[in-house]
Design an enzyme around this catalytic site. Structure first.
Site, PDB file in Angstrom:
ATOM      1  N   SER A 177      67.105  28.439 -40.818  1.00  0.00           N
ATOM      2  CA  SER A 177      66.571  29.335 -41.843  1.00  0.00           C
ATOM      3  C   SER A 177      67.697  29.862 -42.718  1.00  0.00           C
ATOM      4  CB  SER A 177      65.884  30.511 -41.146  1.00  0.00           C
ATOM      5  OG  SER A 177      65.617  31.528 -42.054  1.00  0.00           O
ATOM      6  N   TYR A 223      66.011  37.522 -34.624  1.00  0.00           N
ATOM      7  CA  TYR A 223      65.437  36.222 -34.992  1.00  0.00           C
ATOM      8  C   TYR A 223      66.506  35.341 -35.644  1.00  0.00           C
ATOM      9  CZ  TYR A 223      63.250  32.803 -38.084  1.00  0.00           C
ATOM     10  OH  TYR A 223      62.947  31.638 -38.750  1.00  0.00           O
ATOM     11  N   LYS A 228      68.542  31.599 -34.538  1.00  0.00           N
ATOM     12  CA  LYS A 228      68.766  30.397 -35.355  1.00  0.00           C
ATOM     13  C   LYS A 228      70.265  30.072 -35.403  1.00  0.00           C
ATOM     14  CE  LYS A 228      64.538  29.600 -36.420  1.00  0.00           C
ATOM     15  NZ  LYS A 228      63.872  28.456 -35.822  1.00  0.00           N
TER      16      LYS A 228
HETATM   17  P1  NAD Z   1      54.631  28.795 -36.932  1.00  0.00           P
HETATM   18  O1  NAD Z   1      54.613  29.991 -36.050  1.00  0.00           O
HETATM   19  O2  NAD Z   1      53.446  28.554 -37.786  1.00  0.00           O
HETATM   20  O3  NAD Z   1      54.905  27.482 -36.071  1.00  0.00           O
HETATM   21  C1  NAD Z   1      55.679  27.493 -34.896  1.00  0.00           C
HETATM   22  C2  NAD Z   1      54.869  26.787 -33.836  1.00  0.00           C
HETATM   23  O4  NAD Z   1      55.625  26.766 -32.625  1.00  0.00           O
HETATM   24  C3  NAD Z   1      53.554  27.500 -33.527  1.00  0.00           C
HETATM   25  O5  NAD Z   1      52.500  26.558 -33.595  1.00  0.00           O
HETATM   26  C4  NAD Z   1      53.738  28.036 -32.114  1.00  0.00           C
HETATM   27  O6  NAD Z   1      52.513  28.045 -31.417  1.00  0.00           O
HETATM   28  C5  NAD Z   1      54.748  27.068 -31.550  1.00  0.00           C
HETATM   29  N1  NAD Z   1      55.597  27.599 -30.458  1.00  0.00           N
HETATM   30  C6  NAD Z   1      56.341  28.727 -30.452  1.00  0.00           C
HETATM   31  N2  NAD Z   1      56.992  28.845 -29.293  1.00  0.00           N
HETATM   32  C7  NAD Z   1      56.673  27.765 -28.541  1.00  0.00           C
HETATM   33  C8  NAD Z   1      57.031  27.311 -27.252  1.00  0.00           C
HETATM   34  N3  NAD Z   1      57.846  28.025 -26.458  1.00  0.00           N
HETATM   35  N4  NAD Z   1      56.525  26.150 -26.808  1.00  0.00           N
HETATM   36  C9  NAD Z   1      55.682  25.422 -27.569  1.00  0.00           C
HETATM   37  N5  NAD Z   1      55.303  25.803 -28.806  1.00  0.00           N
HETATM   38  C10 NAD Z   1      55.791  26.957 -29.282  1.00  0.00           C
HETATM   39  O7  NAD Z   1      55.949  28.891 -37.815  1.00  0.00           O
HETATM   40  P2  NAD Z   1      56.388  28.018 -39.068  1.00  0.00           P
HETATM   41  O8  NAD Z   1      56.376  28.907 -40.240  1.00  0.00           O
HETATM   42  O9  NAD Z   1      55.673  26.743 -39.094  1.00  0.00           O
HETATM   43  O10 NAD Z   1      57.907  27.778 -38.696  1.00  0.00           O
HETATM   44  C11 NAD Z   1      58.347  26.598 -38.042  1.00  0.00           C
HETATM   45  C12 NAD Z   1      59.833  26.724 -37.770  1.00  0.00           C
HETATM   46  O11 NAD Z   1      60.522  26.946 -38.984  1.00  0.00           O
HETATM   47  C13 NAD Z   1      60.192  27.916 -36.860  1.00  0.00           C
HETATM   48  O12 NAD Z   1      61.238  27.516 -36.020  1.00  0.00           O
HETATM   49  C14 NAD Z   1      60.658  28.963 -37.840  1.00  0.00           C
HETATM   50  O13 NAD Z   1      61.562  29.858 -37.253  1.00  0.00           O
HETATM   51  C15 NAD Z   1      61.338  28.108 -38.905  1.00  0.00           C
HETATM   52  N6  NAD Z   1      61.371  28.772 -40.221  1.00  0.00           N
HETATM   53  C16 NAD Z   1      60.213  29.236 -40.768  1.00  0.00           C
HETATM   54  C17 NAD Z   1      60.253  29.879 -41.993  1.00  0.00           C
HETATM   55  C18 NAD Z   1      58.996  30.408 -42.619  1.00  0.00           C
HETATM   56  O14 NAD Z   1      59.081  31.231 -43.515  1.00  0.00           O
HETATM   57  N7  NAD Z   1      57.811  30.012 -42.225  1.00  0.00           N
HETATM   58  C19 NAD Z   1      61.472  30.048 -42.659  1.00  0.00           C
HETATM   59  C20 NAD Z   1      62.622  29.543 -42.077  1.00  0.00           C
HETATM   60  C21 NAD Z   1      62.575  28.900 -40.844  1.00  0.00           C
HETATM   61  C1  UD1 Z   2      61.605  36.989 -44.343  1.00  0.00           C
HETATM   62  C2  UD1 Z   2      62.575  37.246 -43.232  1.00  0.00           C
HETATM   63  C3  UD1 Z   2      63.459  36.018 -43.059  1.00  0.00           C
HETATM   64  C4  UD1 Z   2      62.604  34.789 -42.808  1.00  0.00           C
HETATM   65  C5  UD1 Z   2      61.631  34.640 -43.967  1.00  0.00           C
HETATM   66  C6  UD1 Z   2      60.691  33.499 -43.778  1.00  0.00           C
HETATM   67  C7  UD1 Z   2      62.942  39.666 -43.235  1.00  0.00           C
HETATM   68  C8  UD1 Z   2      63.924  40.754 -43.477  1.00  0.00           C
HETATM   69  N1  UD1 Z   2      63.374  38.419 -43.530  1.00  0.00           N
HETATM   70  O1  UD1 Z   2      62.341  36.711 -45.512  1.00  0.00           O
HETATM   71  O2  UD1 Z   2      64.337  36.195 -41.975  1.00  0.00           O
HETATM   72  O3  UD1 Z   2      63.412  33.625 -42.712  1.00  0.00           O
HETATM   73  O4  UD1 Z   2      60.842  35.844 -44.085  1.00  0.00           O
HETATM   74  O5  UD1 Z   2      59.854  33.731 -42.698  1.00  0.00           O
HETATM   75  O6  UD1 Z   2      61.833  39.890 -42.774  1.00  0.00           O
HETATM   76  N2  UD1 Z   2      57.911  41.919 -49.974  1.00  0.00           N
HETATM   77  C9  UD1 Z   2      57.236  42.985 -50.515  1.00  0.00           C
HETATM   78  N3  UD1 Z   2      56.080  43.410 -49.893  1.00  0.00           N
HETATM   79  C10 UD1 Z   2      55.595  42.813 -48.769  1.00  0.00           C
HETATM   80  C11 UD1 Z   2      56.295  41.718 -48.229  1.00  0.00           C
HETATM   81  C12 UD1 Z   2      57.459  41.292 -48.852  1.00  0.00           C
HETATM   82  O7  UD1 Z   2      57.633  43.551 -51.520  1.00  0.00           O
HETATM   83  O8  UD1 Z   2      54.562  43.276 -48.257  1.00  0.00           O
HETATM   84  C13 UD1 Z   2      59.125  41.443 -50.665  1.00  0.00           C
HETATM   85  C14 UD1 Z   2      60.372  41.488 -49.807  1.00  0.00           C
HETATM   86  O9  UD1 Z   2      60.997  42.726 -49.922  1.00  0.00           O
HETATM   87  C15 UD1 Z   2      61.175  40.331 -50.404  1.00  0.00           C
HETATM   88  C16 UD1 Z   2      60.117  39.333 -50.872  1.00  0.00           C
HETATM   89  O10 UD1 Z   2      58.911  40.091 -50.984  1.00  0.00           O
HETATM   90  O11 UD1 Z   2      61.889  40.757 -51.532  1.00  0.00           O
HETATM   91  C17 UD1 Z   2      59.891  38.206 -49.903  1.00  0.00           C
HETATM   92  O12 UD1 Z   2      59.618  38.742 -48.606  1.00  0.00           O
HETATM   93  P1  UD1 Z   2      59.194  37.808 -47.381  1.00  0.00           P
HETATM   94  O13 UD1 Z   2      58.127  36.898 -47.805  1.00  0.00           O
HETATM   95  O14 UD1 Z   2      58.944  38.683 -46.207  1.00  0.00           O
HETATM   96  O15 UD1 Z   2      60.469  36.911 -47.135  1.00  0.00           O
HETATM   97  P2  UD1 Z   2      61.988  37.350 -46.882  1.00  0.00           P
HETATM   98  O16 UD1 Z   2      62.147  38.813 -46.767  1.00  0.00           O
HETATM   99  O17 UD1 Z   2      62.826  36.644 -47.873  1.00  0.00           O
END
Ligand code: NAD
Ligand code: UD1
Length: 336
Positions: free
Chosen positions: A124, A148, A152
C-alpha cells in the site's frame, strides 16, 4: 497456469480474479470470508462463463492451507488476504499483526515446501507515510504511521529477506494508491462486512440514502481548496496491473516494487463534485476536523510500472464515479 489467489473474494481480489479468468488462467481462491461474501465468486463465474475453485480457508490455519497446496498444482500466488482498516488496526494491533504477518509467513513457508516461489503481494502507498514531496517514487523513504501500514512494511521487509536468502524466489510488491470504482457490469464491487471508512464508498452511501451526511475531514490543508488530495485508481486498472506484473515476473524473475496509481491527485471536494455530476444526486456534507493520521497530499509517480510492465491506467475520475454509482445503485445492500 494455475494461480492461487488469497483474498480472492474481496474487493480487489474479486476484480483481479475476473480479469485473470478472462485471460485464461486457472484460478484457486482461498478466503476465510471475514470481509467478503462467496456471492462475489459466484458472480465472477457468471460474468466470465468460467469456473474457479474456492476454499473457505484461513491463512492462519496451516493444516488446511497445506491441504490446498497438496490438492492443487499451483504455480504462482497473488496474495491479497489481509485486514485493512487503519482505525481498527490502531485499536486491535495484535489482531492485525497476527493476521497479516502470520498469514503471510504461513503462506510463504508452505509455498516453499511445495517449491512454489512466484508471489505478488498487495502492499500500500501507506508504507510511505507523509512524503516530503510528491509524486511519490518507489525509492522514497518508508515511514508507515499506523499498525496496518506497519504490517505492510514488515511484510515487505520479510519478502525482501526471503528473496535475498534464495534468489529462486520471484516476488513483486505492489503499492496501491486509492482503489475505487467497480466492475463495469455493476455486478461486482466493494462490499465490506463493516461500515466503510474510505471516501468513495461513503459518498456513494450518502447518494443512495444509506448514509445521511458526509464529513469532510478538514479544509485547512495546504491544497488549492484546503481538502486532502489522493490518487484514486479504478479497481479494474489495478486488476490489469496484476496481470501485467505476472507477465513480467514470469518472463523475467527477480524482486520488484511498483507503485500502482494514476499519477494524478483529486481533492475531496473535487471527488464529491464529480460524483454529484455523475449520479445527479446532491451529496450533503459538512466540514469537520482533520482525521488523525491523514496527510495533505499523496499521489504516485507510476513511471516505473508504466515502463517496465507496459501498464497504464485507462479510467479517469468520472469513470470511477460512474462505475461506483452503478454498483451502488444496482446493489444498495451490496451482495445481500
Ligand atoms: P478486502 O477486505 O475486500 O479483501 C481482503 C480479503 O482477504 C477478504 O475477502 C477477507 O475475507 C480475506 N482475508 C483476510 N484475512 C484472511 C485470512 N487470514 N485468511 C483468509 N482470508 C483472509 O480488501 P481489499 O480492498 O480487496 O484489499 C486487498 C489487499 O490489498 C489487502 O491486503 C489490502 O491491505 C491491500 N490494499 C487495499 C487497499 C484498498 O484501499 N482497498 C489499498 C492498499 C492496499
Ligand atoms: C486510507 C488509509 C490508508 C489506506 C487507504 C486505502 C487512513 C489514515 N489511511 O487512505 O492507509 O491504504 O485508506 O484503504 O485511514 N475523507 C473525508 N471524509 C471521509 C472519508 C475520507 O473527508 O468520510 C478524506 C480523507 O481525509 C482523505 C480522502 O478523503 O483526504 C481519502 O480518504 P480515504 O478514502 O479514507 O483514503 P486515505 O485516507 O488516503
Amino acid at each position: 497456469m494455475k494461480l492461487l489467489i488469497t483474498g480472492g473474494a474481496g474487493y480487489i481480489g474479486s476484480h483481479t480474479t475476473l480479469e485473470l479468468l478472462n485471460a485464461g488462467y486457472e484460478i484457486v481462491v482461498v478466503d476465510n470470508l471475514c470481509n467478503s461474501k462467496e456471492e462475489s465468486l459466484r458472480r465472477i463465474q457468471q460474468l466470465t462463463g468460467k469456473s474457479l475453485v474456492f476454499y473457505n480457508v484461513d491463512l492462519l490455519d496451516r493444516k488446511n492451507l497445506d491441504t490446498v497446496f497438496a490438492r492443487e498444482s499451483i504455480e504462482s500466488v497473488i496474495h491479497f488476504a489481509g485486514l485493512k482498516a487503519v482505525g481498527e488496526s490502531v485499536k486491535m494491533p495484535l489482531d492485525y499483526y497476527y493476521n497479516n504477518i502470520t498469514g503471510t509467513l504461513n503462506l510463504c513457508s508452505i509455498m516453499s515446501n511445495y517449491d512454489i516461489r512466484t508471489l505478488i503481494f498487495s502492499s500500500s502507498a501507506t508504507v510511505y507515510g507523509d512524503p516530503h514531496t510528491v509524486p511519490i517514487k518507489e525509492d522514497f523513504p518508508l515511514n508507515p504511521t499506523n499498525p496496518y501500514g506497519r504490517t505492510k512494511f514488515m511484510i515487505e521487509e520479510i519478502l525482501k529477506d526471503l528473496y535475498n536468502s534464495d534468489n529462486r524466489w520471484n516476488i513483486a510488491l505492489l503499492r496501491y494508491f486509492n482503489p475505487v470504482g467497480a466492475h463495469g457490469s455493476g455486478r461486482i464491487g466493494e462490499d465490506p462486512n463493516s461500515t466503510p471508512n474510505n471516501l468513495m464508498p461513503l459518498i456513494a452511501q450518502v447518494a443512495v440514502g444509506r448514509g445521511s451526511i458526509l464529513t469532510v475531514y478538514g479544509n485547512d490543508y495546504p491544497t488549492p481548496d484546503g481538502t486532502g488530495i489522493r490518487d484514486y485508481i479504478h479497481v479494474v486498472d489495478l486488476a490489469t496491473g496484476h496481470l501485467k506484473t505476472l507477465n513480467k515476473i514470469v518472463k523475467d524473475p527477480g524482486f520488484y516494487i511498483y507503485n500502482l496509481g494514476t499519477g494524478r491527485g483529486f481533492s475531496v471536494l473535487e471527488v464529491i463534485s464529480a460524483f454529484e455530476e455523475i449520479s445527479g444526486k446532491k451529496i450533503k456534507y459538512t466540514i469537520g476536523e482533520r482525521r488523525s493520521g491523514d496527510i495533505a497530499i499523496c499521489y504516485a509517480d507510476p513511471a516505473r510500472a508504466n515502463r517496465e510492465l507496459s501498464w497504464k491506467t485507462y479510467f479517469g475520475i468520472n469513470d470511477m464515479c460512474v462505475d461506483m454509482w452503478r454498483w451502488q445503485s444496482l446493489n444498495p445492500n451490496g451482495y445481500e
